[in-house]
Each structure stands twice: as structure tokens, then as C-alpha cells.
Scaffold this active site. Structure first.
Site, PDB file in Angstrom:
ATOM      1  N   ASN A   1       0.863  -1.187   0.000  1.00 37.81           N
ATOM      2  CA  ASN A   1       0.000   0.000   0.000  1.00 37.81           C
ATOM      3  C   ASN A   1       0.898   1.236   0.000  1.00 37.81           C
ATOM      4  O   ASN A   1       1.540   1.541   0.999  1.00 37.81           O
ATOM      5  CB  ASN A   1      -0.888  -0.042   1.263  1.00 37.81           C
ATOM      6  CG  ASN A   1      -1.714   1.214   1.431  1.00 37.81           C
ATOM      7  OD1 ASN A   1      -1.839   2.034   0.516  1.00 37.81           O
ATOM      8  ND2 ASN A   1      -2.302   1.365   2.610  1.00 37.81           N
TER       9      ASN A   1
ATOM     10  N   LYS B   1      -0.002   4.279  -0.179  1.00 33.08           N
ATOM     11  CA  LYS B   1      -0.650   5.438   0.471  1.00 33.08           C
ATOM     12  C   LYS B   1      -0.447   6.695  -0.375  1.00 33.08           C
ATOM     13  O   LYS B   1      -0.425   6.627  -1.596  1.00 33.08           O
ATOM     14  CB  LYS B   1      -0.133   5.609   1.900  1.00 33.08           C
ATOM     15  CG  LYS B   1      -0.202   4.324   2.707  1.00 33.08           C
ATOM     16  CD  LYS B   1       0.003   4.537   4.176  1.00 33.08           C
ATOM     17  CE  LYS B   1       0.034   3.186   4.868  1.00 33.08           C
ATOM     18  NZ  LYS B   1       0.035   3.284   6.309  1.00 33.08           N
TER      19      LYS B   1
ATOM     20  N   HIS C   1      -9.463   0.455   4.831  1.00 28.04           N
ATOM     21  CA  HIS C   1      -8.179   0.666   5.514  1.00 28.04           C
ATOM     22  C   HIS C   1      -8.407   1.539   6.753  1.00 28.04           C
ATOM     23  O   HIS C   1      -9.230   2.450   6.734  1.00 28.04           O
ATOM     24  CB  HIS C   1      -7.173   1.331   4.568  1.00 28.04           C
ATOM     25  CG  HIS C   1      -5.786   1.335   5.136  1.00 28.04           C
ATOM     26  ND1 HIS C   1      -5.366   2.289   6.034  1.00 28.04           N
ATOM     27  CD2 HIS C   1      -4.748   0.479   4.978  1.00 28.04           C
ATOM     28  CE1 HIS C   1      -4.114   2.015   6.384  1.00 28.04           C
ATOM     29  NE2 HIS C   1      -3.715   0.926   5.765  1.00 28.04           N
TER      30      HIS C   1
ATOM     31  N   GLU D   1      -6.901   3.947   7.987  1.00 25.03           N
ATOM     32  CA  GLU D   1      -6.772   5.402   7.801  1.00 25.03           C
ATOM     33  C   GLU D   1      -8.040   5.978   7.182  1.00 25.03           C
ATOM     34  O   GLU D   1      -8.427   7.114   7.467  1.00 25.03           O
ATOM     35  CB  GLU D   1      -5.526   5.701   6.947  1.00 25.03           C
ATOM     36  CG  GLU D   1      -4.247   5.480   7.750  1.00 25.03           C
ATOM     37  CD  GLU D   1      -3.039   5.046   6.940  1.00 25.03           C
ATOM     38  OE1 GLU D   1      -3.043   5.212   5.699  1.00 25.03           O
ATOM     39  OE2 GLU D   1      -2.087   4.525   7.550  1.00 25.03           O
TER      40      GLU D   1
ATOM     41  N   GLU E   1      -5.241  -5.822  10.314  1.00 22.27           N
ATOM     42  CA  GLU E   1      -4.253  -4.790  10.600  1.00 22.27           C
ATOM     43  C   GLU E   1      -4.580  -4.120  11.929  1.00 22.27           C
ATOM     44  O   GLU E   1      -5.406  -3.180  11.966  1.00 22.27           O
ATOM     45  CB  GLU E   1      -4.267  -3.728   9.489  1.00 22.27           C
ATOM     46  CG  GLU E   1      -3.981  -4.282   8.121  1.00 22.27           C
ATOM     47  CD  GLU E   1      -3.435  -3.205   7.205  1.00 22.27           C
ATOM     48  OE1 GLU E   1      -2.274  -3.316   6.809  1.00 22.27           O
ATOM     49  OE2 GLU E   1      -4.153  -2.234   6.919  1.00 22.27           O
TER      50      GLU E   1
ATOM     51  N   GLY F   1       2.352   1.586  10.935  1.00 20.65           N
ATOM     52  CA  GLY F   1       3.256   2.730  10.831  1.00 20.65           C
ATOM     53  C   GLY F   1       3.923   3.102  12.146  1.00 20.65           C
ATOM     54  O   GLY F   1       4.537   4.153  12.267  1.00 20.65           O
TER      55      GLY F   1
ATOM     56  N   SER G   1       3.551  -2.783  10.327  1.00 17.88           N
ATOM     57  CA  SER G   1       5.005  -2.766  10.499  1.00 17.88           C
ATOM     58  C   SER G   1       5.675  -4.076  10.089  1.00 17.88           C
ATOM     59  O   SER G   1       6.617  -4.528  10.741  1.00 17.88           O
ATOM     60  CB  SER G   1       5.380  -2.390  11.936  1.00 17.88           C
ATOM     61  OG  SER G   1       4.877  -1.102  12.246  1.00 17.88           O
TER      62      SER G   1
HETATM   63  C1  PEP Z   1      -0.700  -0.276   6.162  1.00 15.56           C
HETATM   64  O1  PEP Z   1      -0.856   0.912   6.027  1.00 15.56           O
HETATM   65  O2  PEP Z   1      -1.542  -1.046   5.660  1.00 15.56           O
HETATM   66  C2  PEP Z   1       0.451  -0.770   6.903  1.00 15.56           C
HETATM   67  C3  PEP Z   1       0.427  -2.002   7.326  1.00 15.56           C
HETATM   68  O3  PEP Z   1       1.467   0.124   7.143  1.00 15.56           O
HETATM   69  P1  PEP Z   1       2.910  -0.213   7.798  1.00 15.56           P
HETATM   70  O4  PEP Z   1       3.432  -1.454   7.140  1.00 15.56           O
HETATM   71  O5  PEP Z   1       3.751   0.981   7.509  1.00 15.56           O
HETATM   72  O6  PEP Z   1       2.680  -0.420   9.252  1.00 15.56           O
END
Ligand code: PEP
Length: 253
Positions: A11, A13, A99, A101, A170, A176, A216
Site C-alpha cells: 500500500n 498510500k 483501511h 486510515e 491490521e 506505521g 510494520s
Molecule cells: C498499512 O498501512 O496497511 C500498513 C500495514 O502500514 P505499515 O506497514 O507501515 O505499518
């Protein structure tokens, strides 16, 4: 070993100009074609305005491509929005829905996600549906219930439509932040998700659906996660912006 699809999804973003995105896609393609010896599926989710260009650039490659979001309405006066039919018309394979966000900053709810999932599937897109609890919800031991409510968005789909759905667990506290759920913590939730899917549909659907972990994921923790019984891949944010890290994660199956 099970027959579920193994997936590494990136992703992007709101990162990368067009030129930077073309460069990243080129590197990912080259590394995937020369180094990737397992049968992992690679999907990238670049920003909307890069999709047409990158789709063309990646033609004939093993890399699949999808959008990070779409609108739940089929068409109409929704200025600035993108429909499922538009994504299908430019050859998108996938769309990310729900997602954290989007849920956090754009008020997406389980109901709006349910509408999006239905429209996306009707237009021939495959869906990666994201679910996950906040830290507060986990601390209050509400995490299993939160996930159950989020999975309600799948209610009403047919078993055959579920073949076009991938789930991504997630935990919001791991996105993040550099904090990853332990492989055991993640697997425990993946097993719970599979049980809920079994209740909503049946055991065959539950055993067949790929469930990705996101939060992460990096090359140094991917192997531990992918070694777990119910983790079928990763949705990757930060590390997907580096071709080296992204492909190293995909090589960890
Ligand atoms: C994400 O935004 O779906 C995500 C998992 O981000 P990150 O790997 O940076 O934690």
C-alpha cells in the site's frame, strides 16, 4: 501446508510522484522477475492518478495492481470520487476497502464498507478488506468483538463471491508505528477471523480465504509471521516503498 494464495501487497498510500512511482514499479518488476522463486502473488496499490500509467508499464509482468479506495455509489454527483466501474474500466485487479486510515480520517463505517464491497464485486474487482482494532479496544479486551462487527460487512455475499475477497488483519496500533503484533498474537486473531467467516459462510469458505497481516511488516519479521498456520501474507505500508524490502518480504514465504 494449505492451498491458500500467498500474497504480498504493498500500500503506497499518498507517497510517490508519477516518476518516482514508475521507478519503484520498475525495480519491483525486475526483482520479482529475477529473484522471486516462490509462488507468492505480488499486488501494488499506488495512488489513483498513477494507476493507468503503471498498469500499462506492468503489462506482461507478474505484478498485479489495485486502487487504495473507491466510492460506494455506482455513479453520480460525487465530486472528486472514483467508482468501481471506473477502476474496472482501466483493468484494475483489486481494490483496498476499509483501511484503518480511511475509517479514522474519512469516517468510513462497516456499513459503507459493506456497500463498497458489494459494488466492487459486482464490477469484477477483487477486494482486500481491511479490519483491525485500536489499542484502546485491545486494552479493553474488545478486540475480538470489534473484528466480528467489521466482518459483518461480508454478510450477504455468496460463497462464490468470497473467492474474490482477501482479508487483511491490521491492528491499528501496529500500523506505521514500528510495533508489530507478535506472530502468535496475529495468528490468534487470524484463527478467530477464520472461525467468524466459518460461522458467516461455511468451513470451506473459511479455509479458502487468504488472510493477510498488516502492521510494520519488515523483511526481518516476515518469515516469523508467514510461518504461522493462518497467516497467508502481508499488507505492507512503509516497507513497500522500498523495492528491496518489499521483494525480500515476498521472498519470505
Ligand atoms: C498499512 O498501512 O496497511 C500498513 C500495514 O502500514 P505499515 O506497514 O507501515 O505499518
Amino acid at each position: 501446508m494449505n492451498n491458500r494464495r500467498k500474497i504480498a501487497a504493498g500500500n503506497w498510500k499518498m507517497h510517490k510522484t508519477l516518476l518516482e512511482g514508475q521507478g519503484l514499479a520498475h525495480e519491483i518488476r525486475t526483482m520479482a522477475e529475477t529473484e522471486l522463486m516462490n509462488n507468492a502473488e505480488i499486488i501494488i496499490f499506488p495512488p489513483f492518478i498513477h494507476l493507468v500509467t503503471l498498469k500499462k508499464q506492468l503489462e506482461g509482468s507478474p505484478i498485479q495492481i489495485g486502487a487504495q479506495n473507491m466510492n460506494q455509489h455506482e455513479q453520480g454527483a460525487y465530486t472528486g470520487e472514483i467508482s468501481a466501474a471506473m477502476l474496472s474500466s482501466i483493468g484494475m485487479n483489486y481494490v483496498l476497502i476499509g483501511h484503518s486510515e480511511r475509517r479514522q480520517y474519512y469516517n468510513e463505517t462497516n456499513d459503507s464498507c459493506a456497500s463498497k464491497i458489494n459494488v466492487a464485486l459486482a464490477k469484477g474487482l477483487q477486494v482486500v478488506y481491511c479490519i483491525g482494532e485500536t489499542l484502546e479496544e485491545r486494552n479493553d479486551t474488545k478486540h475480538f468483538t470489534v473484528i466480528e462487527n467489521q466482518l459483518e460487512a461480508l454478510k450477504g455475499l455468496s460463497s462464490s463471491e468470497m473467492k474474490s475477497v482477501v482479508l487483511a488483519y491490521e491492528p491499528v496500533w501496529a500500523i506505521g508505528t514500528g510495533v508489530t503484533a507478535s506472530a502468535e498474537q496475529a495468528n490468534e486473531m487470524h484463527q478467530h477471523i477464520r472461525n467468524v467467516v466459518s460461522t458467516l459462510f461455511n468451513n470451506e469458505v473459511a479455509e479458502g480465504v487468504s488472510i493477510l497481516y498488516g502492521g510494520s511488516v519488515k523483511p526481518d519479521n516476515a518469515k516469523g509471521l508467514f510461518g504461522m498456520s493462518d497467516i497467508d501474507g502481508a499488507l505492507i505500508g512503509g516497507a513497500a516503498l522500498s523495492s528491496r524490502d518489499f521483494i525480500d518480504i515476498a521472498k519470505s514465504f
